[in-house]
Design an enzyme around this catalytic site. Structure first.
Site, mmCIF file in Angstrom:
data_model
loop_
_atom_site.group_PDB
_atom_site.id
_atom_site.type_symbol
_atom_site.label_atom_id
_atom_site.label_comp_id
_atom_site.label_asym_id
_atom_site.label_seq_id
_atom_site.Cartn_x
_atom_site.Cartn_y
_atom_site.Cartn_z
ATOM 1 N N LYS A 27 50.202 44.511 23.082
ATOM 2 C CA LYS A 27 51.024 45.361 22.326
ATOM 3 C C LYS A 27 50.607 45.394 21.050
ATOM 4 C CE LYS A 27 55.500 44.730 23.354
ATOM 5 N NZ LYS A 27 56.566 43.765 23.467
ATOM 6 N N ARG A 97 59.113 40.790 18.374
ATOM 7 C CA ARG A 97 58.850 40.810 19.933
ATOM 8 C C ARG A 97 57.576 40.364 20.286
ATOM 9 N NH1 ARG A 97 59.154 47.160 21.445
ATOM 10 N NH2 ARG A 97 59.991 46.421 23.529
ATOM 11 N N GLY A 106 58.941 41.131 30.121
ATOM 12 C CA GLY A 106 60.354 40.480 30.208
ATOM 13 C C GLY A 106 60.339 39.017 30.270
ATOM 14 N N MET A 108 59.284 36.736 27.991
ATOM 15 C CA MET A 108 59.099 36.116 26.607
ATOM 16 C C MET A 108 60.335 36.745 25.784
ATOM 17 S SD MET A 108 55.309 35.219 25.910
ATOM 18 C CE MET A 108 54.794 36.775 26.082
ATOM 19 N N ARG A 342 50.455 50.796 26.968
ATOM 20 C CA ARG A 342 49.847 50.083 27.789
ATOM 21 C C ARG A 342 49.266 50.610 29.118
ATOM 22 N NH1 ARG A 342 54.571 45.710 29.109
ATOM 23 N NH2 ARG A 342 55.967 47.332 30.242
ATOM 24 N N HIS A 460 63.562 46.244 35.579
ATOM 25 C CA HIS A 460 62.851 44.829 35.715
ATOM 26 C C HIS A 460 62.472 44.720 37.361
ATOM 27 C CE1 HIS A 460 62.539 40.438 36.664
ATOM 28 N NE2 HIS A 460 61.901 40.462 35.651
ATOM 29 N N SER A 770 23.275 33.126 60.584
ATOM 30 C CA SER A 770 24.599 33.321 60.254
ATOM 31 C C SER A 770 25.497 32.004 59.911
ATOM 32 C CB SER A 770 25.320 34.169 61.497
ATOM 33 O OG SER A 770 26.725 34.594 61.092
ATOM 34 N N CYS A 837 29.675 34.580 59.075
ATOM 35 C CA CYS A 837 30.727 35.028 59.941
ATOM 36 C C CYS A 837 31.901 34.103 59.996
ATOM 37 C CB CYS A 837 30.155 35.314 61.443
ATOM 38 S SG CYS A 837 29.539 33.701 62.007
ATOM 39 N N TYR A 857 24.256 39.792 54.521
ATOM 40 C CA TYR A 857 25.561 40.584 55.027
ATOM 41 C C TYR A 857 26.711 39.552 55.050
ATOM 42 C CZ TYR A 857 24.812 39.161 59.760
ATOM 43 O OH TYR A 857 24.676 38.300 60.795
HETATM 44 C C1 PEP Z 1 32.774 29.244 61.915
HETATM 45 O O1 PEP Z 1 32.434 27.966 62.323
HETATM 46 O O2 PEP Z 1 32.549 29.722 60.751
HETATM 47 C C2 PEP Z 1 32.407 30.185 62.917
HETATM 48 C C3 PEP Z 1 32.479 31.663 62.653
HETATM 49 O O3 PEP Z 1 32.582 29.896 64.143
HETATM 50 P P1 PEP Z 1 33.996 29.400 65.095
HETATM 51 O O4 PEP Z 1 35.088 29.752 63.922
HETATM 52 O O5 PEP Z 1 34.019 30.444 66.431
HETATM 53 O O6 PEP Z 1 33.920 28.087 65.066
#
Ligand code: PEP
Ligand code: MG
Length: 881
Positions: A27, A97, A106, A108, A342, A460, A770, A837, A857
């Site tokens: 503010k 304020r 609101g 404080m 703001r 509010h 992975s 994953c 990824y």
């Molecule tokens: C994991 O262990 O992260 C995985 C993807 O395999 P799951 O969850 O099937 O054990």
């Protein structure tokens, strides 16, 4: 030279700037900036947040030279206004304020009309030629000061006001005249006495009491709670600043008023000025939802010149800040003042639309737009709506203002604390209040949705719900809430505590009963556009975890660039498969087992064809069977008979097999690659299904597939070597026989700490990695994935862990294994593709880490793909810095 604690602003010149939020609060910084821009801001000064920090670091005392700096600023203020604090003829009145670097609406304290006493009130009456106004200001000040600075319950003052109105036989405050208000002032003073407090007639004492109160409110319960809910960590902010600003009055007559406006619609994001205005009123009347304001356009009819001036200021401020602004203004005797600006809070839908529109308008670039949107915003716009059919048949019992979009269903509770409690018990709650106040934020956060009987779009309830992304309907005036009886009435419908209602924050409808909420599907318009910008920016790929074509299709529509994990065992659980899987498990000989597997083969092959077809051309990672075999067998007595018949053995035999397969700790037992090492036939069948599907698709439909076969739960390179050999022999023979040129890869999950530590060795065999961060978290912490519910909530509550490590990656522990595994793997095999994953693949905070760790990824569930895309883009930008 002594340190600067106080920053003055007046007449187009300010000592502060917009980029000084840390020390001036949002503010204060913006008041200074607007002053410099020449926007009509009442003059004043800001005491910095550094004073707040000092105050708490030094046992609630102030820096020695603060008083002198405040005195000097006050003197300058008196000079520019030509008024003096406590002067009976020309009294200076100020507002005091709070305002931290992060907006905490609101939470404080605020005190208005400071500087009034028995003498100055007379001066004010003369000066304004309006005795009623002067005494109304005085009694309001007594009320706010008593409540805020001295802790006298607000309700006491309200009661006295009601009593006066009753005695006079009137309903509205404005129907009380000057004499009534004078009497009310005396009533209020009595209340002070009753509580053993004295109202300071000395205006300078008033000022310091108000400063104390504002700094004190930094640590009040609701402010602390607000910071907790909004993840504002202790130490992240220095504290609150105190803004002391010359009062301007919106309640001196019909040529006065006050309002709040947004430069764009904060619900939809449309580029249309939006706001509310209340004639002859002070700001607190709007925010508290006591009177319901009219739409901003009405101001045009009342005073077109001021309306146009406001619109042009709105435009200037938006261009200056390059973002949608939330502006408070007051009109005093036909003159416009801006009291605050703001960056406006907005719904998720609006956040996305505004960010995209600002790029098209040339005000910001694409990266800024991507950074402006929270990953949760993207998630939310893909989120709940009511089931179409159910909502058609549902009974609308009331309609209020659509304050915060989305659909919610739950049981009615009227008390915020109770709502929190019920939520903890696993109930879906709708918090129903006459109007909300800052004490209710805990309950609002716990609720699925919020319904109030009073208040406008900037009340509010509306502001806080929008910030939280909770569906809310406010100002449903037909509703009469009875907090004593724990019920509300609309006409002759009575809804009691614990009964179900549903609310739609997009339409404002309130329905009786429970309505299923569903997630909307598909990406379009601005979200889609924003995500394409995210795609241009991000380095990380985004794949999906999908086991069936239906999920794969949703994920593709959401922008998935491949499948990062297909859990093949999910196919085994299908109705037509499970008897065959069971026959495979109970087989006594290899031949029997192969016969059962032969029956599964064509089914699995069809599954894979479906997946490959849906993902046409994109990589698909298929994991060989992972869970322990007893998961497929019955454990209940009454199912044993049926299953025994199904697989052609006696109940006794089946029982004995179940017993043999029983494991004390199946999570660490006979699963993953351990299964395919014991029963290579399973790997053979699955490989045949995968490669066979790819060959057939190429031959029949000319679809190119590059299957990635993934071996789970590897801890030692020799495990991988063994299974890989089985896979390769099977695959190569099939490919050779088909006469087709097909490439495929064999890789592994990294989900056992040993695999991460020896990743350089494992990469000699693995063509891709992975990270299975679910298992990796389980085994790094030694927490059983399936049993953490027993203690993890307490870990979080007691601050032992900051995040649930199964939801958001543990950077310091599990994360280091991911980092090490990636580095070691890539050191051995430069072109090694590395993904993740586990559940963390869709979590923005984890994605930030994966990007920094050099993964290629992330893979997540279909509905999280858009979130991952935006989070990955943000990670690229952040990590670049
Ligand atoms: C994991 O262990 O992260 C995985 C993807 O395999 P799951 O969850 O099937 O054990
Ligand atoms: Mg796993």
């Amino acid at each position: 030279m002594s340190k600067k604690w106080v920053y003055f602003f007046a007449n187009k010149q300010a000592e502060g700037r917009a980029d000084m939020k840390d020390i001036l609060g949002g503010k204060g910084a913006n008041l200074a900036e607007m002053t410099n821009l020449g926007i009509p801001v009442p003059p004043g000064f800001t005491i910095s947040t550094e004073v707040c920090k000092y105050y708490y670091d030094h046992g609630k005392t102030y820096p020695e030279d603060l008083k002198q700096q405040v005195d000097e600023a006050l003197k300058r203020l008196e000079e520019v206004t030509g008024k003096r604090l406590g002067d009976p003829e020309r009294p200076l009145l100020v507002s005091v304020r709070s305002g931290a670097a992060v907006s905490m609406p609101g939470m404080m304290d605020t005190i208005l009309n400071l500087g009034l006493n028995d003498e100055t009130v007379v001066g004010l009456a003369k000066l304004t030629n309006n005795e009623r106004f002067a005494y109304d200001a005085y009694r309001r000040f007594l009320q706010m000061f008593g409540d805020t600075a001295l802790g006298i319950p607000h309700a006491e003052f309200e009661k006295a006001l009601e009593k006066r109105k009753e005695e006079k036989g009137v309903k509205l405050d404005v129907e009380l005249d000057a004499d009534d208000l004078k009497a009310l002032v005396e009533d209020y003073k009595e209340i002070y006495k009753k509580h053993g407090k004295e109202f300071p007639q000395d205006t300078y004492k008033q000022l310091w009491a108000a400063i104390d109160a504002v700094f004190g409110s930094w640590m009040n319960e609701r402010a602390i709670k607000y910071r907790q809910i909004n993840n504002i960590k202790e130490g992240e902010l220095l504290g609150t600043a105190v803004n002391i600003v010359t009062m301007v009055f919106g309640n001196m007559g019909d040529d006065c008023g006050t309002g709040v406006c947004f430069t764009r619609n904060p619900n939809t994001g449309e580029k249309i000025p939006y706001g509310e205005f209340l004639q002859n009123a002070q700001g607190e009347d709007v925010v508290a939802g006591i009177r319901t304001p009219v739409p901003l356009e009405e101001l045009k009819k009342i005073n077109e010149a001021v309306y146009n001036e406001l619109l042009s200021i709105m435009e200037r401020l938006e261009k200056h800040y390059r973002d949608m602004q939330d502006i408070e203004f007051t009109i005093e005797k036909g003159k416009l003042y801006i009291l605050q600006t703001r960056n406006g809070k907005r719904t998720s839908q609006a956040a996305i639309k505004i960010a995209v529109d600002l790029v098209h308008e040339g005000l910001i670039d694409k990266e800024t737009a991507v950074m402006r949107v929270k990953p949760e915003d993207v998630e939310r716009v893909l989120h709940p709506k009511f089931d179409d059919e159910e909502v058609k048949n549902a009974k609308v019992i009331a309609k209020g203002l659509p304050a915060s979009p989305g659909a919610a269903t739950g049981k009615v509770y009227f008390d915020a604390k109770k709502a929190e409690e019920m939520h903890k018990n696993g109930e879906a709650v709708i918090l129903v209040r006459p109007e909300t106040s800052p004490e209710d934020v805990g309950g609002m956060n716990a609720a699925e949705g919020i319904l109030t009987a009073r208040g406008g779009m900037t009340s509010h309830a509306a502001v806080v719900a929008r910030g939280m992304g909770k569906p809310a309907v406010v100002g449903a005036e037909e509703i009469v809430v009875d907090e004593e009886k724990l019920e509300f009435k609309v006409g002759d419908v009575v809804v009691k505590e614990g009964e179900w209602i549903s609310i739609d924050g997009t339409t404002g409808n309130v329905y009786l009963g429970k309505i299923t909420t569903v997630k909307p599907q598909g990406l379009e318009g601005e979200v889609a556009e924003l995500l394409t910008w995210a795609d241009e920016i991000r380095r990380l790929g985004v794949r999906t975890n999908a086991d069936v074509p239906r999920d794969a299709k949703v994920a593709r529509e959401f922008g998935a660039e491949g499948i990062g994990l297909c859990r093949t065992e999910h196919m085994f659980f299908e109705k037509d498969r499970i008897p065959k899987v069971r026959r495979m498990i109970v087989a006594k000989t290899k031949e029997q087992r192969e016969a059962a597997l032969a029956e599964l083969l064509p089914l699995q092959k069809e599954d894979f064809k479906g997946l490959f077809r849906t993902m046409k051309g994109l990589p698909v990672t298929i994991r060989l069977i992972d869970p322990p075999l007893h998961e497929f067998l019955p454990h209940e007595e009454d199912q044993m008979k049926e299953v025994a018949e199904q697989v052609g053995i006696t109940v006794e035999e089946l029982k004995s097999i179940v017993e043999q397969l029983h494991e004390l700790n199946p999570m660490l037992g006979h699963r993953g690659c351990r299964l395919t090492i014991t029963y290579p036939e399973i790997a053979v069948m699955q490989t045949k299904a995968i490669i066979g599907a790819a060959i057939e698709l190429k031959k029949e439909e000319n679809i190119d597939v590059i299957p990635e076969i993934m071996i789970p739960l590897v801890g030692h390179i020799n495990e991988l070597k063994y299974v890989k050999k089985v896979v390769k022999e099977t695959a190569d023979a099939l490919i050779k026989e088909s006469g087709i040129d097909l490439t495929y890869k064999v890789g592994t999950m990294i989900e056992i700490p040993r695999a991460a530590v020896t990743a350089d060795q494992i990469a000699q065999e693995a063509e891709f990695f992975s990270f299975g961060t679910n298992d990796l978290t389980q085994m790094t912490f030694g927490f059983s994935r399936d049993d953490v519910g027993k203690f993890l909530p307490e870990y979080l509550e007691k601050g032992i862990l900051e995040h649930d490590p199964f939801k958001s990656l543990d950077w310091e522990g599990v994360g280091q294994l991911v980092k090490m595994g990636t580095e070691k793997g890539k050191a051995t095999r430069k072109d090694l593709k590395v993904g993740v994953c586990g559940e963390h693949g869709g979590d923005p905070r984890s994605i930030l880490f994966f990007d920094a760790a050099g993964l290629d990824y992330v893979s997540c569930s279909p509905y999280r793909v858009p979130v991952a895309r935006i989070a990955a883009a943000q990670a690229t930008i952040k990590n670049r810095k």
